[in-house]
Motif scaffolding. Structure first.
Motif, mmCIF file in Angstrom:
data_model
loop_
_atom_site.group_PDB
_atom_site.id
_atom_site.type_symbol
_atom_site.label_atom_id
_atom_site.label_comp_id
_atom_site.label_asym_id
_atom_site.label_seq_id
_atom_site.Cartn_x
_atom_site.Cartn_y
_atom_site.Cartn_z
ATOM 1 N N SER A 1 0.828 -1.199 0.000
ATOM 2 C CA SER A 1 0.000 0.000 0.000
ATOM 3 C C SER A 1 0.862 1.249 0.000
ATOM 4 O O SER A 1 2.004 1.229 0.474
ATOM 5 C CB SER A 1 -0.921 0.007 1.230
ATOM 6 O OG SER A 1 -1.820 1.090 1.191
ATOM 7 N N GLU B 1 -4.746 -0.247 12.190
ATOM 8 C CA GLU B 1 -5.084 -1.568 12.719
ATOM 9 C C GLU B 1 -4.839 -1.659 14.223
ATOM 10 O O GLU B 1 -5.315 -2.587 14.891
ATOM 11 C CB GLU B 1 -4.286 -2.656 11.990
ATOM 12 C CG GLU B 1 -2.787 -2.666 12.254
ATOM 13 C CD GLU B 1 -2.000 -1.719 11.361
ATOM 14 O OE1 GLU B 1 -0.759 -1.782 11.406
ATOM 15 O OE2 GLU B 1 -2.628 -0.935 10.628
ATOM 16 N N VAL C 1 -11.316 5.050 6.930
ATOM 17 C CA VAL C 1 -11.242 3.592 7.025
ATOM 18 C C VAL C 1 -12.018 2.935 5.892
ATOM 19 O O VAL C 1 -11.554 1.953 5.280
ATOM 20 C CB VAL C 1 -11.767 3.112 8.397
ATOM 21 C CG1 VAL C 1 -11.864 1.595 8.430
ATOM 22 C CG2 VAL C 1 -10.853 3.597 9.514
ATOM 23 N N LEU C 2 -13.202 3.475 5.577
ATOM 24 C CA LEU C 2 -13.995 2.923 4.479
ATOM 25 C C LEU C 2 -13.281 3.111 3.140
ATOM 26 O O LEU C 2 -13.275 2.211 2.296
ATOM 27 C CB LEU C 2 -15.372 3.582 4.446
ATOM 28 C CG LEU C 2 -16.313 3.218 5.600
ATOM 29 C CD1 LEU C 2 -17.589 4.054 5.524
ATOM 30 C CD2 LEU C 2 -16.651 1.739 5.579
ATOM 31 N N ARG D 1 -10.095 3.345 2.690
ATOM 32 C CA ARG D 1 -8.961 2.407 2.660
ATOM 33 C C ARG D 1 -9.433 0.993 2.331
ATOM 34 O O ARG D 1 -8.781 0.265 1.567
ATOM 35 C CB ARG D 1 -8.258 2.436 4.030
ATOM 36 C CG ARG D 1 -7.125 1.423 4.194
ATOM 37 C CD ARG D 1 -5.928 1.692 3.288
ATOM 38 N NE ARG D 1 -5.296 2.950 3.571
ATOM 39 C CZ ARG D 1 -4.393 3.142 4.531
ATOM 40 N NH1 ARG D 1 -4.042 2.159 5.327
ATOM 41 N NH2 ARG D 1 -3.838 4.331 4.685
ATOM 42 N N ALA D 2 -10.596 0.587 2.878
ATOM 43 C CA ALA D 2 -11.130 -0.746 2.598
ATOM 44 C C ALA D 2 -11.492 -0.885 1.123
ATOM 45 O O ALA D 2 -11.217 -1.914 0.492
ATOM 46 C CB ALA D 2 -12.350 -1.023 3.480
ATOM 47 N N ILE D 3 -12.119 0.167 0.576
ATOM 48 C CA ILE D 3 -12.481 0.143 -0.849
ATOM 49 C C ILE D 3 -11.235 0.072 -1.713
ATOM 50 O O ILE D 3 -11.171 -0.675 -2.695
ATOM 51 C CB ILE D 3 -13.318 1.384 -1.205
ATOM 52 C CG1 ILE D 3 -14.680 1.318 -0.507
ATOM 53 C CG2 ILE D 3 -13.502 1.508 -2.729
ATOM 54 C CD1 ILE D 3 -15.480 2.597 -0.603
ATOM 55 N N ARG D 4 -10.212 0.836 -1.337
ATOM 56 C CA ARG D 4 -8.950 0.835 -2.085
ATOM 57 C C ARG D 4 -8.303 -0.549 -2.038
ATOM 58 O O ARG D 4 -7.795 -1.047 -3.056
ATOM 59 C CB ARG D 4 -8.017 1.887 -1.479
ATOM 60 C CG ARG D 4 -6.561 1.765 -1.887
ATOM 61 C CD ARG D 4 -6.302 2.228 -3.311
ATOM 62 N NE ARG D 4 -4.907 2.036 -3.628
ATOM 63 C CZ ARG D 4 -3.940 2.896 -3.277
ATOM 64 N NH1 ARG D 4 -4.245 4.005 -2.609
ATOM 65 N NH2 ARG D 4 -2.688 2.669 -3.605
ATOM 66 N N THR D 5 -8.342 -1.197 -0.881
ATOM 67 C CA THR D 5 -7.771 -2.543 -0.759
ATOM 68 C C THR D 5 -8.509 -3.529 -1.652
ATOM 69 O O THR D 5 -7.898 -4.379 -2.304
ATOM 70 C CB THR D 5 -7.832 -3.019 0.706
ATOM 71 O OG1 THR D 5 -7.094 -2.107 1.532
ATOM 72 C CG2 THR D 5 -7.245 -4.414 0.858
ATOM 73 N N GLN D 6 -9.845 -3.408 -1.698
ATOM 74 C CA GLN D 6 -10.638 -4.269 -2.564
ATOM 75 C C GLN D 6 -10.301 -4.027 -4.030
ATOM 76 O O GLN D 6 -10.162 -4.975 -4.816
ATOM 77 C CB GLN D 6 -12.127 -4.026 -2.308
ATOM 78 C CG GLN D 6 -13.049 -4.975 -3.072
ATOM 79 C CD GLN D 6 -14.510 -4.696 -2.778
ATOM 80 O OE1 GLN D 6 -14.960 -3.555 -2.880
ATOM 81 N NE2 GLN D 6 -15.245 -5.720 -2.391
#
Length: 247
Positions: A66, A77, A124-125, A127-132
């Motif tokens: 990342s 985390e 946080v959301l 970042r989660a979307i980016r990880t997906q």
């Protein structure tokens, strides 16, 4: 209401003015905020600079998972349940200035201050979307397209504000790690992008908006087909089977 001036929420200023225990840290390029396996007892709010998360396998293989830019949190985390250890190393790509925030007090602040909680939740959301999106990119796109997307992300295309077309110094080896291919392929793709006018570089890489053609439209300007003929073609199982019969 007319006449009321809205003041943009500034998380760094807010945290500095609050009772939250924090410490301003300056991390030089190539130095770390924390290492993989360290106690996850704090997180960082990046005020300026660029950073990356690195994971090292048990066999010693290193991968960049990342990239972070100003206004990102690093080590979030730490807030997940009981304090554990960091699963990755956070390293500065360029000189960074950040606020180091104590985990327990950060938890209390999130419960107490709704405006701050809303801002952190959005991060946080996102970042989660980016990880997906990173996972989908890795699974379904060829390495040439993955490289184009990585360069655009490093130039901050798609973020609010003006893109930083001059990206931080990065080696072809590092780019190869990020997209899961070899340095020689990255070199071929970079030369191709340069010839097409998507990038220019002479020590530092300038990313041009036209590179979006590779990611958004899935075609290169010299190709008429919907899917470009890239240097890294990926065949379907049926195509591989037909090719095997021909050979």
């Amino acid at each position: 209401m007319p006449g009321n001036k809205q003041v943009k929420f500034n998380p760094a200023q807010y945290m500095s003015a609050s009772a939250l225990t924090h410490k301003t840290v300056r991390v030089l390029a190539g130095h770390v905020f924390y290492s993989q396996g360290d106690d996850a007892n704090a997180l960082f709010y990046l005020e300026s600079g660029r950073a990356k998360l690195i994971v090292v396998s048990k066999r010693g293989k290193e991968a960049t998972v990342s990239l972070m830019v100003a206004h990102d949190f690093i080590g979030e985390e730490s807030l997940a349940g009981a304090a554990g250890v960091h699963a990755a190393t956070a390293m500065a790509i360029t000189p960074c200035v950040a606020l180091r925030l104590d985990r327990d007090e950060m938890v209390q602040l999130l419960h107490r201050e709704h405006e701050f909680s809303d801002m952190f939740l959005k991060f946080v959301l996102a970042r989660a979307i980016r990880t997906q999106e990173d996972l989908v990119d890795q699974l379904f796109n060829n390495s040439e397209k993955r490289l184009a997307r990585t360069l655009l992300l490093m130039a901050q295309f798609g973020d609010s504000g003006v893109p930083q077309t001059l990206i931080p110094p990065v080696t072809q080896e590092a780019l190869a790690e990020m997209i899961g291919t070899t340095r020689s392929r990255v070199s071929k793709f970079m030369n191709r992008f340069r010839k097409m006018g998507y990038i220019t570089y002479n020590g530092r890489i300038h990313v041009h908006k036209s590179l979006l053609n590779v990611v958004l439209h899935d075609k290169l300007p010299d190709q008429n087909a919907k899917r470009p003929v890239t240097l890294d073609p990926e065949r379907t199982p049926a195509e591989k089977k037909r090719r095997a019969k021909i050979i």
